[in-house]
Design a protein around this motif. Structure first.
Motif, PDB file in Angstrom:
ATOM      1  N   ALA A  76       0.807  -1.245   0.157  1.00  0.00           N
ATOM      2  CA  ALA A  76       0.027   0.021   0.035  1.00  0.00           C
ATOM      3  C   ALA A  76       0.871   1.296   0.016  1.00  0.00           C
ATOM      4  CB  ALA A  76      -0.854   0.055   1.183  1.00  0.00           C
ATOM      5  N   ILE A  77       0.568   2.201  -0.714  1.00  0.00           N
ATOM      6  CA  ILE A  77       1.378   3.355  -1.117  1.00  0.00           C
ATOM      7  C   ILE A  77       0.451   4.734  -1.013  1.00  0.00           C
ATOM      8  CG2 ILE A  77       2.995   4.522  -2.412  1.00  0.00           C
ATOM      9  CD1 ILE A  77       3.572   1.872  -3.915  1.00  0.00           C
ATOM     10  N   ALA A  78       0.860   5.657  -0.111  1.00  0.00           N
ATOM     11  CA  ALA A  78       0.102   6.725  -0.087  1.00  0.00           C
ATOM     12  C   ALA A  78       0.743   7.996  -1.085  1.00  0.00           C
ATOM     13  CB  ALA A  78       0.136   7.607   1.279  1.00  0.00           C
ATOM     14  N   LEU A  79      -0.201   8.394  -2.130  1.00  0.00           N
ATOM     15  CA  LEU A  79       0.636   9.101  -3.200  1.00  0.00           C
ATOM     16  C   LEU A  79       0.672  10.441  -2.665  1.00  0.00           C
ATOM     17  CD1 LEU A  79      -1.283   7.817  -6.351  1.00  0.00           C
ATOM     18  CD2 LEU A  79       0.990   7.005  -5.528  1.00  0.00           C
ATOM     19  N   SER A  80       0.291  10.854  -1.692  1.00  0.00           N
ATOM     20  CA  SER A  80       0.472  12.169  -1.154  1.00  0.00           C
ATOM     21  C   SER A  80       1.656  12.260  -0.243  1.00  0.00           C
ATOM     22  CB  SER A  80      -0.695  12.367  -0.141  1.00  0.00           C
ATOM     23  OG  SER A  80      -0.794  11.656   0.755  1.00  0.00           O
ATOM     24  N   THR A  81       2.742  11.496  -0.309  1.00  0.00           N
ATOM     25  CA  THR A  81       3.636  11.770   0.594  1.00  0.00           C
ATOM     26  C   THR A  81       4.946  12.015  -0.034  1.00  0.00           C
ATOM     27  OG1 THR A  81       4.404   9.424   0.264  1.00  0.00           O
ATOM     28  CG2 THR A  81       3.079   9.711   2.130  1.00  0.00           C
ATOM     29  N   ASP A  82       5.144  12.104  -1.510  1.00  0.00           N
ATOM     30  CA  ASP A  82       6.253  12.441  -2.075  1.00  0.00           C
ATOM     31  C   ASP A  82       6.399  13.845  -2.596  1.00  0.00           C
ATOM     32  OD1 ASP A  82       8.612  12.857  -3.754  1.00  0.00           O
ATOM     33  OD2 ASP A  82       8.310  10.947  -4.957  1.00  0.00           O
ATOM     34  N   THR A  83       6.908  14.958  -1.540  1.00  0.00           N
ATOM     35  CA  THR A  83       6.665  16.142  -1.922  1.00  0.00           C
ATOM     36  C   THR A  83       7.385  16.608  -3.109  1.00  0.00           C
ATOM     37  OG1 THR A  83       8.553  16.537  -0.431  1.00  0.00           O
ATOM     38  CG2 THR A  83       6.210  17.106   0.524  1.00  0.00           C
ATOM     39  N   SER A  84       8.564  16.121  -3.395  1.00  0.00           N
ATOM     40  CA  SER A  84       9.027  16.279  -4.626  1.00  0.00           C
ATOM     41  C   SER A  84       8.492  15.992  -5.835  1.00  0.00           C
ATOM     42  CB  SER A  84      10.596  15.493  -4.833  1.00  0.00           C
ATOM     43  OG  SER A  84      11.314  15.963  -3.820  1.00  0.00           O
ATOM     44  N   ALA A  85       7.698  14.947  -6.069  1.00  0.00           N
ATOM     45  CA  ALA A  85       6.898  14.557  -7.097  1.00  0.00           C
ATOM     46  C   ALA A  85       5.593  15.486  -7.149  1.00  0.00           C
ATOM     47  CB  ALA A  85       6.332  12.968  -7.036  1.00  0.00           C
ATOM     48  N   LEU A  86       5.073  15.601  -5.886  1.00  0.00           N
ATOM     49  CA  LEU A  86       3.719  16.417  -5.808  1.00  0.00           C
ATOM     50  C   LEU A  86       4.054  17.922  -6.437  1.00  0.00           C
ATOM     51  CD1 LEU A  86       2.292  15.419  -2.099  1.00  0.00           C
ATOM     52  CD2 LEU A  86       1.543  14.831  -4.551  1.00  0.00           C
ATOM     53  N   THR A  87       5.045  18.562  -5.811  1.00  0.00           N
ATOM     54  CA  THR A  87       5.320  20.059  -6.269  1.00  0.00           C
ATOM     55  C   THR A  87       5.926  19.856  -7.775  1.00  0.00           C
ATOM     56  OG1 THR A  87       7.720  19.735  -5.453  1.00  0.00           O
ATOM     57  CG2 THR A  87       5.909  20.618  -4.006  1.00  0.00           C
TER      58      THR A  87
END
Length: 186
Positions: A76-87
């Motif tokens: 299970a992976i939360a897609l909201s955790t990688d701030t570099s990818a998100l930004t």
């Protein structure tokens, strides 16, 4: 002040009193879908915004770690955790694509996309579901009675009040975790 707290408690109790057998059956159906996918070596990708992002992280942590009993770690992976990818994605493509680009990059056929949105209309959650359809993923939404989008399997918390919706979402998440604990315990 005590009356305010009593009102909050009564609001919580009244919301939970609206949970019926159909709602519980929806939770069980979500569990069955997730369990089957995990047994087939698929993964659960979980995402949402704000408090729903925190819930996504909580859910992923309970599954990859443990909820109540010893069992193997579940994918299970939360897609909201990688701030570099998100930004980077938000900057280059727009915030509505922060989850769909990640889905495009890491999802495969049979994976479960678990989107959490109190309104049921978060654009980035819906964009991720569109991408998931292209990849033959299974989409599950956790939302509320505010939600008007019934295109996806949608577990709707019986409330229009954001705090109550979020409380029910945690109940759903913990219920699924408990059932998966029992399914995968060592």
């Amino acid at each position: 002040m005590l009356n305010i707290l009593k009102d909050e408690l009564n609001s919580h109790i009244n919301t939970y009193a609206k949970i019926n057998e159909e709602f519980l059956n929806d939770i069980y159906k979500a569990y069955e879908i997730i369990s089957k996918a995990l047994k087939n070596n698929n993964k659960l990708l979980i995402f949402g915004n704000g408090g729903s992002a925190a819930d996504a992280q909580h859910f992923a942590a309970e599954l990859s770690g443990r909820y109540k009993v010893e069992r193997k770690g579940l994918s299970a992976i939360a897609l909201s955790t990688d701030t570099s990818a998100l930004t980077a994605i938000a900057n280059d493509y727009g915030y509505e694509f922060v989850f769909s680009r990640q889905v495009q990059a890491i999802a495969k056929k049979g994976d479960i996309l678990f989107g959490i949105s109190t309104s049921g209309s978060s654009k980035n959650v819906l964009e991720a579901f569109k991408e998931g359809e292209k990849l033959a993923c299974v989409n599950i939404m956790l939302s509320s009675n505010k939600a008007t989008n019934d295109k996806y399997f949608n577990i709707k918390a019986p409330s229009l009040d954001t705090p109550r919706i979020q409380e029910v979402h945690i109940f759903v998440i913990h219920s699924i975790c408990h059932l998966l604990d029992l399914e995968f315990k060592v």
